[in-house]
Design an enzyme around this catalytic site. Sequence first.
Site, PDB file in Angstrom:
ATOM      1  CB  SER A 177      -0.872   0.001   1.256  1.00  0.00           C
ATOM      2  OG  SER A 177      -1.515   1.242   1.402  1.00  0.00           O
ATOM      3  CE1 TYR A 190      -4.383  -2.204   5.082  1.00  0.00           C
ATOM      4  CE2 TYR A 190      -3.457  -0.016   4.722  1.00  0.00           C
ATOM      5  CZ  TYR A 190      -4.003  -1.186   4.228  1.00  0.00           C
ATOM      6  OH  TYR A 190      -4.178  -1.321   2.868  1.00  0.00           O
TER       7      TYR A 190
END
Length: 285
Positions: A177, A190
């Site tokens: 990401s 995360y």
Amino acid sequence: MNDAVRPAQQQDPPGLTAPMTPQPDHGEQSYVGHGLLEGKRALITGGDSGIGRAVAIAYAREGADVAISYLPEEQEDADETARWVREAGRTCVLVPGDIRDEQTARGVVTDAVEGLGGLDVLVNNAGYQMARRDSFADVTTDDLDRVMKTNLYALVWITQEAVPHLGEGSAIVNCSSIQAFQPSQSLVDYASTKAAINNLTVNLAAELGEKGIRVNAVAPGPIWTPLQPATQPPEKVEKFGLDTPLGRAGEPAEVAHAFVFLASPVTGSYVSGTVLGVTGGKPVF
Ligand code: NAD
Ligand code: MG
């Protein structure tokens, strides 16, 4: 109104595609295959929706049979992905189960290998985040368990189980990401898993290179998938992606090409240990 702005909306995790406004584009009407994955057998975790669905459609149209793993409550999304894969003339093996459980995660690979008759490509795409909180102090142990188990533990278990089935010319593609490079405070746990996935990608590429197995990652920017309305506050959903240089969120279909490029022995044969950004212009270095 800027049409990159979307209506405020909220779902509970893991989220489904049907309630989303607007509906995401998974390449259903646009993706054209060129035989880049002819005869390959691919397992895509989280292949029911979002990026995983777009990858499943693209892989099928490139000539691959596909197995998808997903949570049992996402069955309607999994059925829709399977419909598109089968419409492309390929096999779709459905493997429901919660991969936070080690036995279930390892079993996903066993079922995929059995259903596909082997394995050539592993896409570790399943992921979880929770962004409805204000500060580091609000990160609960339950959040931490869900994020780490889904994004890291399961990736390790599934990859360990898959590697013995992969041969020369096989590929692993992990889903990283933009958060690995530009972490948001609300996604502290995360983001750290995505940085770890980058690190693990490089490490595995070094170990598996001698077997002729390539390992890479794709780092998406803001992409319109069920994960967003299911885990972001509604006011953030409205503005999702507007802060990128391209000024909008991306569609799952726009990320799928990167997963094809890295998995295909035609386009990716000398690419290993790298992280490819598909971020709308945000830097991944
Ligand atoms: P998504 O919700 O459509 O897909 C994530 C999938 O993960 C779910 O469909 C679910 O099947 C699977 N999953 C989650 N927890 C699971 C569990 N415990 N057991 C089994 N399966 C589980 O959302 P998406 O955005 O397409 O997410 C795919 C990947 O892309 C994730 O790794 C996510 O972190 C990553 N990503 C997304 C964005 C974005 O903006 N959407 C940006 C960067 C990275
Ligand atoms: Mg889903």
